[in-house]
Design a protein around this motif. Structure first.
Motif, PDB file in Angstrom:
ATOM      1  N   PHE A  34       0.855  -1.186   0.000  1.00  0.00           N
ATOM      2  CA  PHE A  34       0.000   0.000   0.000  1.00  0.00           C
ATOM      3  C   PHE A  34       0.889   1.233   0.000  1.00  0.00           C
ATOM      4  O   PHE A  34       1.957   1.250   0.615  1.00  0.00           O
ATOM      5  CB  PHE A  34      -0.917   0.027   1.228  1.00  0.00           C
ATOM      6  N   SER A  35       0.425   2.263  -0.703  1.00  0.00           N
ATOM      7  CA  SER A  35       1.164   3.513  -0.766  1.00  0.00           C
ATOM      8  C   SER A  35       0.248   4.663  -0.338  1.00  0.00           C
ATOM      9  O   SER A  35      -0.817   4.855  -0.917  1.00  0.00           O
ATOM     10  CB  SER A  35       1.685   3.763  -2.184  1.00  0.00           C
ATOM     11  N   PHE A  36       0.669   5.395   0.685  1.00  0.00           N
ATOM     12  CA  PHE A  36      -0.104   6.552   1.125  1.00  0.00           C
ATOM     13  C   PHE A  36      -0.093   7.662   0.081  1.00  0.00           C
ATOM     14  O   PHE A  36      -0.959   8.532   0.079  1.00  0.00           O
ATOM     15  CB  PHE A  36       0.438   7.081   2.458  1.00  0.00           C
ATOM     16  N   ILE A  37       0.885   7.593  -0.816  1.00  0.00           N
ATOM     17  CA  ILE A  37       0.941   8.604  -1.879  1.00  0.00           C
ATOM     18  C   ILE A  37      -0.236   8.450  -2.825  1.00  0.00           C
ATOM     19  O   ILE A  37      -0.614   9.398  -3.530  1.00  0.00           O
ATOM     20  CB  ILE A  37       2.273   8.488  -2.669  1.00  0.00           C
ATOM     21  N   SER A  38      -0.866   7.275  -2.840  1.00  0.00           N
ATOM     22  CA  SER A  38      -2.013   7.054  -3.725  1.00  0.00           C
ATOM     23  C   SER A  38      -3.177   7.976  -3.368  1.00  0.00           C
ATOM     24  O   SER A  38      -3.948   8.374  -4.239  1.00  0.00           O
ATOM     25  CB  SER A  38      -2.462   5.596  -3.658  1.00  0.00           C
ATOM     26  N   ILE A  39      -3.314   8.304  -2.079  1.00  0.00           N
ATOM     27  CA  ILE A  39      -4.378   9.212  -1.657  1.00  0.00           C
ATOM     28  C   ILE A  39      -4.162  10.587  -2.270  1.00  0.00           C
ATOM     29  O   ILE A  39      -5.072  11.199  -2.839  1.00  0.00           O
ATOM     30  CB  ILE A  39      -4.424   9.300  -0.114  1.00  0.00           C
ATOM     31  N   ILE A  40      -2.925  11.068  -2.183  1.00  0.00           N
ATOM     32  CA  ILE A  40      -2.588  12.385  -2.748  1.00  0.00           C
ATOM     33  C   ILE A  40      -2.683  12.345  -4.268  1.00  0.00           C
ATOM     34  O   ILE A  40      -3.200  13.272  -4.896  1.00  0.00           O
ATOM     35  CB  ILE A  40      -1.172  12.812  -2.304  1.00  0.00           C
ATOM     36  N   ALA A  41      -2.166  11.266  -4.872  1.00  0.00           N
ATOM     37  CA  ALA A  41      -2.180  11.142  -6.331  1.00  0.00           C
ATOM     38  C   ALA A  41      -3.597  11.193  -6.877  1.00  0.00           C
ATOM     39  O   ALA A  41      -3.869  11.826  -7.904  1.00  0.00           O
ATOM     40  CB  ALA A  41      -1.484   9.848  -6.750  1.00  0.00           C
ATOM     41  N   ASN A  42      -4.530  10.518  -6.206  1.00  0.00           N
ATOM     42  CA  ASN A  42      -5.928  10.535  -6.645  1.00  0.00           C
ATOM     43  C   ASN A  42      -6.530  11.932  -6.533  1.00  0.00           C
ATOM     44  O   ASN A  42      -7.313  12.344  -7.392  1.00  0.00           O
ATOM     45  CB  ASN A  42      -6.745   9.536  -5.821  1.00  0.00           C
ATOM     46  N   PHE A  43      -6.177  12.677  -5.485  1.00  0.00           N
ATOM     47  CA  PHE A  43      -6.692  14.034  -5.333  1.00  0.00           C
ATOM     48  C   PHE A  43      -6.223  14.931  -6.472  1.00  0.00           C
ATOM     49  O   PHE A  43      -6.955  15.805  -6.940  1.00  0.00           O
ATOM     50  CB  PHE A  43      -6.222  14.644  -4.004  1.00  0.00           C
ATOM     51  N   VAL A  44      -4.984  14.694  -6.933  1.00  0.00           N
ATOM     52  CA  VAL A  44      -4.397  15.559  -7.963  1.00  0.00           C
ATOM     53  C   VAL A  44      -4.862  15.153  -9.367  1.00  0.00           C
ATOM     54  O   VAL A  44      -5.220  16.006 -10.181  1.00  0.00           O
ATOM     55  CB  VAL A  44      -2.852  15.509  -7.878  1.00  0.00           C
ATOM     56  N   ILE A  45      -4.867  13.852  -9.661  1.00  0.00           N
ATOM     57  CA  ILE A  45      -5.106  13.365 -11.025  1.00  0.00           C
ATOM     58  C   ILE A  45      -6.583  13.201 -11.354  1.00  0.00           C
ATOM     59  O   ILE A  45      -7.035  13.578 -12.447  1.00  0.00           O
ATOM     60  CB  ILE A  45      -4.366  12.026 -11.250  1.00  0.00           C
ATOM     61  N   VAL A  46      -7.364  12.640 -10.422  1.00  0.00           N
ATOM     62  CA  VAL A  46      -8.758  12.285 -10.717  1.00  0.00           C
ATOM     63  C   VAL A  46      -9.610  13.476 -11.187  1.00  0.00           C
ATOM     64  O   VAL A  46     -10.441  13.315 -12.089  1.00  0.00           O
ATOM     65  CB  VAL A  46      -9.408  11.583  -9.507  1.00  0.00           C
ATOM     66  N   PRO A  47      -9.467  14.708 -10.607  1.00  0.00           N
ATOM     67  CA  PRO A  47     -10.287  15.827 -11.112  1.00  0.00           C
ATOM     68  C   PRO A  47     -10.132  16.094 -12.597  1.00  0.00           C
ATOM     69  O   PRO A  47     -11.027  16.654 -13.229  1.00  0.00           O
ATOM     70  CB  PRO A  47      -9.786  17.018 -10.282  1.00  0.00           C
ATOM     71  N   PHE A  48      -8.987  15.700 -13.168  1.00  0.00           N
ATOM     72  CA  PHE A  48      -8.760  15.926 -14.598  1.00  0.00           C
ATOM     73  C   PHE A  48      -9.116  14.699 -15.441  1.00  0.00           C
ATOM     74  O   PHE A  48      -8.921  14.699 -16.658  1.00  0.00           O
ATOM     75  CB  PHE A  48      -7.289  16.287 -14.841  1.00  0.00           C
ATOM     76  N   SER A  49      -9.630  13.647 -14.778  1.00  0.00           N
ATOM     77  CA  SER A  49      -9.890  12.396 -15.492  1.00  0.00           C
ATOM     78  C   SER A  49     -10.944  12.566 -16.580  1.00  0.00           C
ATOM     79  O   SER A  49     -10.821  11.981 -17.661  1.00  0.00           O
ATOM     80  CB  SER A  49     -10.322  11.302 -14.513  1.00  0.00           C
TER      81      SER A  49
END
Length: 590
Positions: free
Chosen positions: A396-411
């Motif tokens: 598990f990577s805690f960075i995935s939480i941050i990555a989703n916040f940054v990338i998903v809005p532009f999905s």
């Protein structure tokens, strides 16, 4: 039962599938279940006071028995041993292309050797010809079966293939002779047309990574994506962005609906919905009915059917119907990791999204709504799937939480842009400038994802998690809803007690594994690997000719997460060695 009858009945249906998979009822016991289900079905049709009182129990048993029966007929018998480890003349056709490896292009299909027909995985040399869906092929090939794992912590590839009704592997080294098929089905024609579109994308003037990303995000083809990119998406927790999921289907539905309402009069607006639903089903058929795609299409269709019938839509009803339809088609899908994660993510969003949103400021602006919903939906889905992710992948990577916040809005923008690019390529329209812009955007996106994946400080692997721990963590996540909605003594104590139970189970599991001492010998290719475990430590002896990366991936990491080892040591020995001495004891490597 009155609030969610469909969901509860589907749960009993699933329990029947699991029961049959574990116990394997055959003979008299199995036919007794069939007879009892028929009796129950007849009883449900009668009207009486007594039967009305126990109708819920009868329906639950009926669905439980139906799960047993369907799974029994979806379980294949043992493979014919006559074909194993032989070089035979094989005629075959392919039904699906799989991920390419370092040495081979892999395909799934149907073969005939002698008078025996069977499903198989085909391995074609990487520099060999590309196979399509409109030809029969004939060649000399070596037929074998996948080997069962040596130990319980290793991935059971044999069982995985059996669940897909595949018993054989065919390795092709000779020249392949082809002949055009005259029995093409509609499904074959769709696969071939998709294959043609993929080839058109390969001819566009873009970087290789952008082409593979475009094929993956719209056409569900990730067979040629390089290992580094796949690892980046996995470590950053953004693999759902690359896979066709509910987000993709909703965005494509919305895009098509938006275009239709510009041309259809207001009084015929419902026909725009119907045409949009037809379009996403055609799109799903075109890219192949994957679990997440099928689930999304069914749920979206059920939702709008409720709307058009002026009924209140219910997410759990839609989810239950999706699971039921998929499992009726193939009960083995229940054991597919993608199926489980897909449905758990939706359940997590249903269970936790609204409670989490209540702790955010008022959503009085579109940007606030987009931002806050992105955060809560991502967090809800990740929390719900966390126990299963740790159980299957042990990382598990805690960075995935941050990555989703940054990338998903532009999905949504990326998906729409990718869909337009695919449509242009399909129609043979080539805009050099548009290709360049898309390539530039995707390169930036992939660089950002790679940057997130490289943040090893927040990435944890070899996390031990057994079935009991997974269930106890799931209970903790289930109780989070009431704790978030209402912070009081009762809800706090329930959550704390669930956490304590998990810690007790985990401590007991750690103590049990740490008391074990074992000596194991592994086979990896033609080489042998030797290990000795003592308490929390283990030492691996690896041939100096062996690929250390593969050893780490396929043996050391799975072993450490299974046996809860905190420290491991790797030592090399000559490939010609026959014995190893450790702590005054001699171990034979033969």
């Amino acid at each position: 039962m009155q609030k969610q009858p469909l969901l509860i009945l589907v749960i009993f249906f699933i329990l029947g599938i699991v029961f049959q998979d574990k116990l394997v009822l055959t003979g008299f016991a199995f036919y007794s279940v069939i007879a009892m289900c028929l009796v129950v079905l007849v009883a449900v049709c009668f009207h009486s006071y007594f039967l009305h009182k126990i109708k819920v129990v009868l329906l639950a048993f009926l669905f439980f028995g139906t799960g047993i029966i369907l799974h029994r007929y979806n379980t294949y018998s043992e493979a014919n041993s006559v074909l194993i480890n032989k070089k035979e003349t094989v005629s075959f056709k392919i039904s699906q292309k799989l991920n390419t490896t370092e040495k081979y292009k892999k395909y799934e299909g149907t073969a005939q050797a002698g008078n025996i027909n069977f499903n198989s995985i085909f391995y074609v040399p990487k520099d060999g010809k590309e196979l399509d869906f409109i030809h029969y092929y004939k060649t000399e090939a070596y037929i074998t079966q996948p080997k069962a794992p040596q130990y319980d912590f290793q991935f059971d590839y044999t069982r995985y293939l059996k669940r897909k009704h595949i018993d054989y592997q065919i390795y092709i080294s000779d020249e392949i002779v082809s002949a055009e098929r005259n029995d093409l089905t509609l499904s074959d024609q769709l696969r071939q047309y998709r294959f043609t579109v993929l080839k058109k994308i390969d001819k566009t003037i873009m970087s290789r990574k952008s082409k593979e990303f475009l094929k993956g995000i719209i056409l569900a083809d990730r067979t040629e994506i390089d290992a580094v990119t796949v690892q980046d998406f996995n470590k950053s927790g953004l693999v759902h962005f690359l896979a066709i999921s509910g987000t993709h289907i909703v965005v494509i539905f919305g895009m098509f609906y938006y275009l239709l309402i510009r041309f259809i009069p207001l009084q015929f607006r419902k026909y725009a919905v119907i045409l949009s639903l037809v379009f996403i089903w055609l799109f799903a058929a075109f890219i192949g009915f994957g679990n997440s795609v099928l689930r999304s299409c069914i749920m979206l269709s059920v939702y709008f059917i409720f709307v058009m019938l002026q009924r209140k839509p219910d997410l759990l009803h839609s989810l239950a119907l999706s699971a039921f339809f998929i499992l009726i088609g193939d009960t083995q899908q229940l054991f597919d990791v993608g199926f489980q994660l897909s449905f758990l993510a939706v359940l997590g969003i249903y269970w936790l999204n609204q409670p989490l949103l209540k702790h955010f400021p008022k959503q009085d602006h579109y940007l606030k709504k987009l931002l806050f919903n992105t955060i809560t939906i991502s967090l809800s889905a990740q929390l719900a799937t966390l126990p299963l992710v740790l159980y299957y992948f042990h990382q598990f990577s805690f960075i995935s939480i941050i990555a989703n916040f940054v990338i998903v809005p532009f999905s949504e923008i990326i998906i729409v842009f990718s869909f337009i690019m695919t449509a242009f390529v399909t129609c043979g329209i080539d805009f050099g400038l548009l290709n360049g812009v898309y390539d530039f955007v995707i390169q930036i996106l992939l660089e950002m994802i790679h940057w997130f994946a490289e943040t090893d400080l927040l990435f944890f692997e070899n996390i031990p998690m057994n079935g009991f721990e997974m269930l106890s963590v799931s209970v903790v996540i289930y109780l989070l809803r009431s704790f978030i909605l209402k912070f009081n003594f009762k809800n706090s104590m329930r959550l704390i007690m669930a956490i304590i139970v998990f810690l007790i189970v985990r401590t007991g599991s750690n103590v049990f594994e740490n008391e074990k001492e074992e000596v194991l010998i592994y086979s990896l290719g033609k080489s042998k690997i030797f290990s000795i475990k003592s308490g929390e430590k283990i030492c691996f002896w690896v041939s100096d000719m062996e690929d250390k990366v593969k050893v780490l991936r396929y043996i050391i990491n799975p072993y450490c997460s299974s046996r809860r080892v905190d420290y491991f040591e790797i030592k090399s020995f000559s490939s010609s060695s026959q014995k190893v001495v450790f702590r005054d004891r001699i171990y034979d490597l033969k």
